[in-house]
Write a protein that holds these residues in place. Structure first.
Motif, short mmCIF file in Angstrom:
data_model
loop_
_atom_site.label_atom_id
_atom_site.label_comp_id
_atom_site.label_asym_id
_atom_site.label_seq_id
_atom_site.Cartn_x
_atom_site.Cartn_y
_atom_site.Cartn_z
N GLY A 1 -5.78 13.32 7.16
CA GLY A 1 -6.52 14.48 7.63
C GLY A 1 -5.79 15.39 8.60
N LEU A 2 -4.49 15.27 8.68
CA LEU A 2 -3.72 16.14 9.57
C LEU A 2 -3.90 17.60 9.19
CD1 LEU A 2 -1.53 16.10 11.87
CD2 LEU A 2 0.14 16.30 10.03
N SER A 3 -4.02 18.43 10.17
CA SER A 3 -4.16 19.88 9.96
C SER A 3 -2.95 20.43 9.20
CB SER A 3 -4.27 20.57 11.32
OG SER A 3 -3.96 21.93 11.22
N PRO A 4 -3.19 21.31 8.21
CA PRO A 4 -2.07 21.91 7.48
C PRO A 4 -1.12 22.70 8.39
CG PRO A 4 -4.11 22.29 6.29
CD PRO A 4 -4.48 21.67 7.62
N LYS A 5 -1.65 23.29 9.44
CA LYS A 5 -0.80 24.03 10.37
C LYS A 5 0.16 23.08 11.09
CE LYS A 5 -1.17 27.81 13.60
NZ LYS A 5 -2.04 28.74 14.27
N ILE A 6 -0.33 21.91 11.48
CA ILE A 6 0.52 20.91 12.13
C ILE A 6 1.54 20.37 11.13
CG2 ILE A 6 0.58 18.69 13.34
CD1 ILE A 6 -0.64 20.99 14.97
N GLN A 7 1.10 20.18 9.88
CA GLN A 7 2.02 19.72 8.84
C GLN A 7 3.18 20.70 8.68
OE1 GLN A 7 0.52 19.77 4.86
NE2 GLN A 7 2.42 18.95 4.00
N GLN A 8 2.89 21.98 8.65
CA GLN A 8 3.93 22.99 8.50
C GLN A 8 4.90 22.95 9.68
OE1 GLN A 8 1.69 26.60 8.04
NE2 GLN A 8 1.36 26.27 5.85
N ALA A 9 4.37 22.76 10.88
CA ALA A 9 5.22 22.69 12.07
C ALA A 9 6.12 21.47 11.99
CB ALA A 9 4.36 22.63 13.33
N LEU A 10 5.56 20.32 11.61
CA LEU A 10 6.37 19.11 11.50
C LEU A 10 7.43 19.24 10.42
CD1 LEU A 10 3.61 16.36 11.87
CD2 LEU A 10 5.34 17.02 13.55
N ASP A 11 7.07 19.83 9.29
CA ASP A 11 8.05 20.03 8.22
C ASP A 11 9.18 20.95 8.66
OD1 ASP A 11 7.04 18.31 6.26
OD2 ASP A 11 5.70 19.84 5.44
N SER A 12 8.84 22.00 9.40
CA SER A 12 9.87 22.91 9.92
C SER A 12 10.82 22.18 10.84
CB SER A 12 9.23 24.08 10.66
OG SER A 12 8.47 24.86 9.79
N LEU A 13 10.27 21.41 11.76
CA LEU A 13 11.12 20.65 12.68
C LEU A 13 11.97 19.63 11.94
CD1 LEU A 13 8.62 20.14 15.62
CD2 LEU A 13 10.64 21.59 15.58
N ARG A 14 11.40 19.00 10.91
CA ARG A 14 12.13 18.00 10.13
C ARG A 14 13.32 18.65 9.44
NH1 ARG A 14 12.05 17.02 4.93
NH2 ARG A 14 10.22 18.31 4.58
N VAL A 15 13.10 19.77 8.80
CA VAL A 15 14.18 20.44 8.06
C VAL A 15 15.27 20.93 9.02
CG1 VAL A 15 14.72 22.48 6.66
CG2 VAL A 15 12.74 21.06 6.09
N VAL A 16 14.87 21.57 10.11
CA VAL A 16 15.86 22.07 11.07
C VAL A 16 16.61 20.90 11.69
CG1 VAL A 16 16.14 23.24 13.29
CG2 VAL A 16 14.66 24.22 11.54
N GLY A 17 15.90 19.84 12.01
CA GLY A 17 16.56 18.66 12.57
C GLY A 17 17.55 18.04 11.61
N ASN A 18 17.17 17.94 10.34
CA ASN A 18 18.09 17.40 9.34
C ASN A 18 19.35 18.25 9.24
OD1 ASN A 18 16.55 15.19 8.61
ND2 ASN A 18 15.61 16.20 6.87
N ASN A 19 19.16 19.55 9.24
CA ASN A 19 20.32 20.44 9.14
C ASN A 19 21.21 20.36 10.38
OD1 ASN A 19 19.53 21.32 6.62
ND2 ASN A 19 18.49 23.13 7.38
N ALA A 20 20.62 20.05 11.50
CA ALA A 20 21.39 19.98 12.75
C ALA A 20 22.20 18.70 12.86
CB ALA A 20 20.47 20.11 13.95
#
Length: 52
Positions: free
Chosen positions: A12-31
């Motif tokens: 039940g995680l909020s889609p807005k929070i999911q988008q934020a986590l996905d953004s951080l995950r992708v940027v973190g992976n690239n870093a």
């Protein structure tokens, strides 16, 4: 980490929070995977990552 985010969404995680986590995950992976962190990122990038 992607599977952990999917599990939170299924609980039940909020889609807005999911988008934020996905953004951080992708940027973190690239870093970290190329072994370099770009210290030249600007304030606009930081704001977009944290302004959810």
């Amino acid at each position: 980490m992607n599977n952990d985010i999917k599990e939170l969404v299924s609980e039940g995680l909020s889609p807005k929070i999911q988008q934020a986590l996905d953004s951080l995950r992708v940027v973190g992976n690239n870093a970290v995977h190329p072994g370099q962190i770009n210290i030249d990122d600007n304030a606009e990038v930081a704001y977009k990552l944290l302004a959810y």
